[in-house]
Design an enzyme around this catalytic site. Structure first.
Site, PDB file in Angstrom:
ATOM      1  N   TYR A 102       0.837  -1.198   0.000  1.00 51.65           N
ATOM      2  CA  TYR A 102       0.000   0.000   0.000  1.00 51.65           C
ATOM      3  C   TYR A 102       0.877   1.255   0.000  1.00 51.65           C
ATOM      4  CZ  TYR A 102      -3.862  -3.131   1.083  1.00 51.65           C
ATOM      5  OH  TYR A 102      -4.801  -4.138   1.031  1.00 51.65           O
ATOM      6  N   ASN A 125     -12.733  -0.293  -5.067  1.00 55.67           N
ATOM      7  CA  ASN A 125     -12.404  -0.505  -6.471  1.00 55.67           C
ATOM      8  C   ASN A 125     -13.613  -1.117  -7.192  1.00 55.67           C
ATOM      9  OD1 ASN A 125     -11.393  -1.373  -8.928  1.00 55.67           O
ATOM     10  ND2 ASN A 125      -9.923  -2.808  -8.055  1.00 55.67           N
ATOM     11  N   CYS A 133      -6.437  -4.816  -7.758  1.00 56.21           N
ATOM     12  CA  CYS A 133      -6.196  -4.539  -6.344  1.00 56.21           C
ATOM     13  C   CYS A 133      -5.689  -5.770  -5.587  1.00 56.21           C
ATOM     14  CB  CYS A 133      -7.441  -3.965  -5.678  1.00 56.21           C
ATOM     15  SG  CYS A 133      -8.914  -4.958  -5.870  1.00 56.21           S
ATOM     16  N   HIS A 134      -5.832  -6.951  -6.179  1.00 54.54           N
ATOM     17  CA  HIS A 134      -5.273  -8.149  -5.544  1.00 54.54           C
ATOM     18  C   HIS A 134      -3.741  -8.111  -5.517  1.00 54.54           C
ATOM     19  CE1 HIS A 134      -5.558  -9.102  -9.858  1.00 54.54           C
ATOM     20  NE2 HIS A 134      -4.476  -9.832  -9.669  1.00 54.54           N
ATOM     21  N   GLU A 160      -1.321 -15.682 -11.038  1.00 55.29           N
ATOM     22  CA  GLU A 160      -0.287 -14.821 -11.634  1.00 55.29           C
ATOM     23  C   GLU A 160       1.114 -15.249 -11.186  1.00 55.29           C
ATOM     24  OE1 GLU A 160      -1.143 -10.664 -11.210  1.00 55.29           O
ATOM     25  OE2 GLU A 160      -3.188 -10.898 -11.973  1.00 55.29           O
TER      26      GLU A 160
END
Length: 163
Positions: A102, A125, A133-134, A160
């Site tokens: 963050y 979001n 945002c993950h 990912e």
């Protein structure tokens, strides 16, 4: 990606539903762009795609099938503050397979010391996955919170191959 922000609420939406490995998604938008993506816990009843949302649903399916790492050519159209715009724009520059904290995202967006405010922006979001945002973690690099559920955040990060 062309991002079109709007300061007023959309009043006429079309909706599409798709099935993903981590639940169903409801995608809302209109001829101006995609306004909202929501994870659903239950089957929506009908899986259909409105033609105005076809490109978005196609790209999301490709992402979940492992064939897409970047969303492009999607018009996005939703209300946002200037702060949210700067944070979400910066987040969309974080590459597939990478994460930021963050605090790091606050710096990238030009808001030094605003890690908590960045967390608030992540929580509201409107386009999870497209605005990834993950990929944002607490300073200790733990999993942290995720508005759509920690199991979904973990799956997305593993998808990912984030280490």
């Amino acid at each position: 990606m062309k991002v079109l922000y709007n300061s007023f609420m959309l009043t006429t939406y079309v909706i599409a539903h798709i099935e993903t490995p981590i639940g169903f998604l409801a995608i809302q938008g209109n001829e101006k762009g995609i306004a909202n993506i929501t994870f659903l816990d239950d089957h929506p009843g009908v899986l259909e795609v409105h033609h105005q949302l076809a490109e978005c649903t196609d790209q999301l399916k490709e992402y979940f099938d492992g064939k897409r790492t970047l969303f492009d050519s999607l018009a996005l159209h939703f209300p946002a503050t200037d702060f949210q715009k700067s944070v979400w724009d910066s987040l969309m520059d974080v590459p597939f397979g990478e994460v930021v904290t963050y605090g790091e995202l606050a710096l990238l967006a030009g808001h030094r010391g605003a890690a908590r405010a960045v967390g608030t922006a992540m929580n509201v979001n409107p386009l999870p996955i497209i605005i990834p945002c993950h990929r944002v973690l607490p300073a200790d690099r733990s999993l942290g919170e995720y508005a759509s559920g920690p199991h979904r955040k973990m799956w997305l990060l593993q998808h990912e191959t984030v280490q």
